[in-house]
Structure formats: C-alpha cells, structure tokens
Design a protein around this motif. Structure first.
Motif, short mmCIF file in Angstrom:
data_model
loop_
_atom_site.label_atom_id
_atom_site.label_comp_id
_atom_site.label_asym_id
_atom_site.label_seq_id
_atom_site.Cartn_x
_atom_site.Cartn_y
_atom_site.Cartn_z
N ASP A 177 1.00 -0.87 0.06
CA ASP A 177 -0.02 -0.09 0.00
C ASP A 177 0.76 1.15 -0.41
N LEU A 178 1.91 1.11 0.63
CA LEU A 178 3.07 2.59 0.84
C LEU A 178 3.55 2.85 -0.58
N SER A 179 4.50 1.47 -1.42
CA SER A 179 5.19 1.90 -1.41
C SER A 179 5.26 2.72 -2.95
N SER A 180 5.30 3.29 -3.74
CA SER A 180 5.39 5.04 -4.78
C SER A 180 5.94 4.23 -6.05
N ASP A 181 6.10 2.77 -6.03
CA ASP A 181 6.85 1.71 -6.92
C ASP A 181 5.42 1.73 -7.60
N LEU A 182 4.41 1.02 -8.61
CA LEU A 182 3.41 0.60 -8.64
C LEU A 182 3.34 -1.01 -9.39
N TYR A 191 -5.99 -10.68 -16.41
CA TYR A 191 -6.92 -9.79 -15.51
C TYR A 191 -6.04 -8.92 -14.09
N LEU A 192 -6.46 -8.14 -13.62
CA LEU A 192 -5.87 -7.55 -12.80
C LEU A 192 -6.18 -7.88 -11.13
N LYS A 193 -5.93 -8.51 -10.16
CA LYS A 193 -6.19 -9.55 -9.32
C LYS A 193 -6.38 -7.89 -7.96
N ALA A 194 -4.61 -7.58 -8.52
CA ALA A 194 -4.65 -6.30 -7.29
C ALA A 194 -3.73 -5.63 -7.78
N ALA A 195 -4.89 -4.45 -6.94
CA ALA A 195 -3.35 -2.96 -7.62
C ALA A 195 -3.22 -1.92 -6.41
N ASN A 196 -1.52 -1.80 -5.66
CA ASN A 196 -1.63 -0.98 -5.25
C ASN A 196 -2.28 0.90 -4.93
N PRO A 197 -2.36 1.06 -4.32
CA PRO A 197 -2.66 2.48 -4.58
C PRO A 197 -1.67 3.65 -5.69
N SER A 198 -0.85 3.38 -5.52
CA SER A 198 0.30 4.34 -6.66
C SER A 198 -0.13 4.09 -8.14
N LEU A 199 -0.30 2.99 -8.24
CA LEU A 199 -1.00 2.25 -9.76
C LEU A 199 -2.20 2.81 -9.73
N ARG A 200 -3.26 3.21 -9.11
CA ARG A 200 -4.48 3.55 -9.55
C ARG A 200 -4.46 5.01 -9.15
N ARG A 201 -3.60 6.27 -8.68
CA ARG A 201 -3.55 7.26 -8.16
C ARG A 201 -2.75 7.34 -9.69
N TRP A 259 7.91 -1.57 -16.73
CA TRP A 259 7.87 -3.27 -15.76
C TRP A 259 8.95 -4.39 -15.54
N SER A 260 8.70 -4.80 -14.37
CA SER A 260 9.02 -6.17 -14.00
C SER A 260 8.29 -6.92 -13.93
N ILE A 261 8.20 -8.70 -13.72
CA ILE A 261 7.80 -9.68 -13.77
C ILE A 261 7.95 -10.15 -13.23
N THR A 262 7.33 -11.47 -12.28
CA THR A 262 7.61 -12.44 -11.62
C THR A 262 6.42 -13.68 -12.44
N TYR A 271 3.80 -11.60 -10.37
CA TYR A 271 3.94 -10.09 -9.71
C TYR A 271 4.25 -9.33 -10.79
N ALA A 272 3.52 -8.22 -10.28
CA ALA A 272 4.62 -7.34 -11.57
C ALA A 272 4.84 -6.05 -10.99
N THR A 273 6.45 -5.06 -11.13
CA THR A 273 6.08 -3.76 -10.60
C THR A 273 6.43 -3.11 -11.60
N ALA A 274 5.81 -1.67 -11.79
CA ALA A 274 6.05 -1.12 -12.09
C ALA A 274 6.68 0.65 -11.92
N ARG A 275 7.45 1.75 -13.40
CA ARG A 275 7.57 2.38 -12.82
C ARG A 275 7.23 2.88 -13.69
N ASP A 276 6.90 4.81 -13.77
CA ASP A 276 6.35 5.98 -14.85
C ASP A 276 7.82 6.47 -14.96
N ILE A 277 8.07 6.58 -16.30
CA ILE A 277 9.11 6.85 -16.70
C ILE A 277 8.88 7.92 -17.75
#
Length: 525
Positions: A177-182, A191-201, A259-262, A271-277
C-alpha cells in the motif's frame, strides 16, 4: 582379423609408401595407408607423435590393436560398409590407446583406394588430434550440468519463497500500500487481481474499474501488439525481457510505464512492478534534441571559422570572371575577333564558374542535417576535395602550407557523405588552430589503409597533446584552446559520427607532431 577382400600386392604397397613419404610426411595432420586387414602400411611422423609409437613399432601393429575396445565395433562396421561399396568415405571420432596406455581422442577420416577394375587395394586415413577439444567438451558438459543443478535448486527455492510469501501475506501488506512503485498482481489470463494505490493514482482508475477488465484494454493501441507478443512469450517460456509500454489514463493523459514481472504458474499469479518513466523519456528526448542542436551549431561554427576562406575561394574566380567580361566587351567592339582567344576566355570563365558551383554544392551538402541519410558509396578523394573547397582558402590566408598524399581513385567509403565531411572539417579546423601557433605552419593529409579499414590522418606542425589531456580529448565540451576559441564539441561529435559508422577515430600519441586518424570499415559493393 581375416582379410575382407584380397590382399594388397607388395609392389603396390611399396609404390604407396614412396608416394606417401614424398608427399605427406610433413603434413600437419596424421596420414597413413592401411591394408585391408588393418595393418599399418605407411605412417607419417604426426601419427607417431599422437600415439607415442615409433614408425617401426606401428608398422608391426594393426589399427585394431591401438583402437579403444569401446570404439572398435563402430569403426569396423563402417569399414565393412565401405568394402561392400555402400559408402565412399567415412569420418569417426574415436580413441586410440597410446604407448603409455593412456588414450587420446582423434577424428578419423577414411577413404578406400581401388585398382583399375574396382577391386579394393588399401585405405587412406587422415587422423586429427582432437583430444584437447574433447577434454574441454567434457569439462564444459560437467560445468553445464552443475550450473543446471544450481539453477534448478535456485529456481525451486524462489518458487517456494514466493509461495510462502503469498500464504503468509494473503492480503496486501503495508509495503504494497505504501510503496511508491506501481505494484500489480495479475492472473495468467491478463486480469488484474490487485493494484496498489500508486498504480491506481497513476492511471486514475479505482481498483474495481481496473479489475473488471483485462489490463490490455488500458494499453495504448500502438503498443498493444508488442505487449501481447511479449506476454505470450512469458506465459509459454517464463522469460521476460523487460518491457516499456504506454497506457491511457482515465483523464485521457498518456503515461509510459517500465515493467518487471515474475510468475508463479501453480498459483495463477503474475507479480509485477512498474515505474512511471514518462518524464524520464521526455527529458531524454529533449536532451537528444539539444545534442542535435549542439551538433548543428558546432557544424555552423566550423563553417563560420572558415568563412573568410570561403569568401576568398569564391571571390578569386569571380574576380577573374569579372575581368574577363571586360576583355570580351573590348573584343566585341573590335572589328576583328580572335576566335581562339574567345574560346580560351570562355573556357576559363566556365572553369571559374564550375569552381564556384563546386564550393556552393559542398557547402549545401555540408550544412544539411544528414542524421537520417542512407549510407552510400562515396569516393574518399572526392569527399576530401569537396571539403577542402571551402576551407583551403582560409589556410592560404594564414600562410599554412597544405599538402596531400595521393589517394587511389577507386578508394570508396560506405558512409553518410555529409557527416564524414564534417569529421574532416573538424579535424582540419583543429589542425589549423594548432599550426597557426607554430613557426613552420603546415598541415599534411595522409591516406591510411590497413587490412580491413581505410581513412585519413590529419597531421599538423604542432607538437602533439599533453598526456594529461589525451584521455579527455573526445569528451563533450572538453577543449585545450583559449576561452572563446573552441566549443569543445568538434572531436566529441566526430567520434559519435565515426562510432555510428563502426569506425575508429583516435589521437596518435606516438607521432612527433599532432596527428589525428579516422578509419572506416572497407565494404565491398
């Protein structure tokens, strides 16, 4: 071993030996003649070196005697096929037993010699020592197996770690919830199962809006095909090379995510993490545009430094043309016209006009943006002449002696002509600035050719470059000139151009004078 076909006659064997001794004894590979029963008839020194037996010792043995038992069967089977006429030659990797009882791997190539009526006479064998290669192959095979075991263990450990983490966390923890990464969790259907607040914002959608559709529906249409291709490869192989793609936010804004995923297939989770570049790429684009502008400014700066020379180059032929027009007027007013003189004047005026056109064409080609020009074959001699057309006058004005080594007429570069002209002009400008400070004041252009590259060297009467400066010569904005007399971009831009051409540009520190060299690969039409 009983002979498979009739024995070889003694005279034939002797002839064979004489021929072999004369022709093959110094061969780099083992060569021999072998009877139909397997006896060594003639061997060269290389075979003796491989197996450790002397020639006399080998001639008392058969090839069966020194062949490793595990390799003898396949060898004999191929011999019988050859004698039956089923094959003309064969090659085989096998082991010989050396005199010291160790074994050595060899590559054996065998052919059969027949007489005029087609009856087999003897075998010719070529033997290559491949022992070191086989040893290396075995070592690499063991290392590969060990690496695979380590990778399998590590992969298994990672899967266990991911599974345990999922079971332990179950729900999104505070980090999620607190990570600045998406951060996102997908199933294997996209289909997306969950998105943290950073991705939603970032995208402007609620979690319900994001999870109600396949995530590809938010992707920019121009990036969809490539994203689907990479996703399909990941689902089938588990490999993910990394990906950048654009998304359309709820507000209509477009963002670029990296994106980086595993994946954990057994849990149907990616599981995926992304950064707004978006801003990073925008800044990079602006920086690229600034570099291009600096390159263009540097090119114009080079032309500006040669401006007086260019004016001199154009003014001289114009003066001649102007003077000859007066002569033509006088001839026209005369009752008699000297035809030969009229032709001579016309030819001289035509030559002066051609010279002006050549200078203008050179300037036009040099000043345009050639970044996206196609590569083409260009005469190195012509490129140099076109460049000298608008800088030679400047050197003459400053009493600099310019000399050129001959360049072959058929010597061609595969290049972007305007860019190579810019490199030459940059080197000549630097040489001029250095030469004008010396007492002798000279510049020499040399033709350079080695095994696979051609180019030019620009040498001036300067005494070289201090060792402290050499490592920085091709860095942007680095200059050894006085303030206001150089941008520090000429050599940097030249290196960028030569790098794009897969060539080399360097300072020759071993030369007594200042010498810069550039070469490009030789490309055949």
């Amino acid at each position: 071993m009983q002979p498979i076909l009739r024995s070889t006659s003694l005279s034939t064997v002797r002839d064979c030996e004489y021929l072999f001794e004369a022709t093959f004894n110094q061969a780099a590979v083992g060569m021999s003649h072998i009877s139909l029963t397997g006896n060594w008839l003639s061997v060269n020194q290389k075979i003796c070196d491989i197996v450790g037996f002397s020639k006399d010792e080998l001639l008392k043995l058969t090839f069966q005697d020194i062949t490793h038992p595990d390799d003898l069967g396949p060898d004999l089977a191929l011999v019988e096929k050859m004698l039956r006429g089923e094959i003309q030659t064969y090659s085989l990797e096998k082991r010989y037993i050396k005199k010291d009882s160790s074994h050595v791997w060899i590559n054996l190539t065998v052919s059969l010699v027949k007489d005029d009526v087609g009856c087999p006479l003897y075998f010719i064998s070529v033997i290559e020592d491949i022992h070191q290669r086989k040893v290396m192959e075995n070592q690499l095979r063991r290392i590969h197996e060990e690496m695979e075991q380590m990778i399998e263990k590590r992969t298994a450990a990672l899967k266990i770690e991911i599974a345990e983490r999922k079971r332990a966390e179950k729900e999104r923890n505070s980090f999620f919830d607190l990570s600045s990464d998406l951060i996102a969790i997908f199933d294997y259907n996209g289909y997306l199962k969950a998105a943290n607040p950073s991705l939603r914002r970032c995208l402007g959608y609620s979690e319900k809006e994001l999870t109600s559709k396949r995530f590809i529906e938010f992707i920019h249409p121009d990036d969809l095909a490539r994203t689907l291709e990479i996703s399909a490869e990941f689902r089938s192989t588990g490999r993910f090379p990394g990906m950048e793609n654009r998304y359309i936010c709820k507000s209509g804004k477009i963002v670029l995510l990296s994106w980086s995923i595993t994946g954990v297939p057994e849990d149907d989770c990616i599981y995926a993490t992304a950064r707004d570049i978006t801003e990073i790429r925008r800044n990079e684009l602006e920086l690229t545009e600034q570099k291009m502008k600096l390159a263009a400014d540097s090119k114009m700066n080079s032309l500006g430094r040669m401006a007086s020379g260019i004016a001199h180059e154009i003014n001289n032929p114009l003066t001649i043309v102007y003077g000859q027009t007066s002569t033509l007027k006088k001839m026209a007013a005369s009752e008699q016209v000297d035809k030969s003189k009229l032709i001579s004047i016309s030819e001289s005026m035509g030559e002066m006009c051609r010279r002006i056109v050549e200078i203008i064409n050179g300037l036009r080609a040099f000043s345009r943006d050639a970044t996206n020009d196609p590569f083409e074959f260009c005469s190195l001699k012509q490129v140099l002449q076109d460049t000298l057309a608008f800088c030679q006058g400047k050197m003459q004005n400053q009493n600099i002696l310019l000399s050129l080594e001959p360049i072959p007429e058929d010597c061609e570069l595969y290049c972007r002509l305007a860019q190579i002209s810019q490199v030459i002009l940059n080197l000549l400008n630097n040489a001029k600035d250095a030469a004008v400070l010396t007492s002798e004041k000279w510049i020499r252009i040399e033709f350079v050719k080695n095994e696979d590259q051609i180019g030019l060297a620009v040498v001036d009467s300067g005494t070289g470059v201090d060792s402290d400066h050499v490592a920085h010569l091709f860095q942007p904005f680095y200059t050894t000139k006085e303030i206001g007399k150089g941008t520090g971009l000429g050599l940097s831009i030249s290196k960028g151009i030569i790098d794009v051409h897969d060539g080399r540009i360097y300072f020759d520190g071993e030369y007594p004078n200042t010498r810069f060299v550039f070469t490009l690969p030789i490309v055949k039409k």
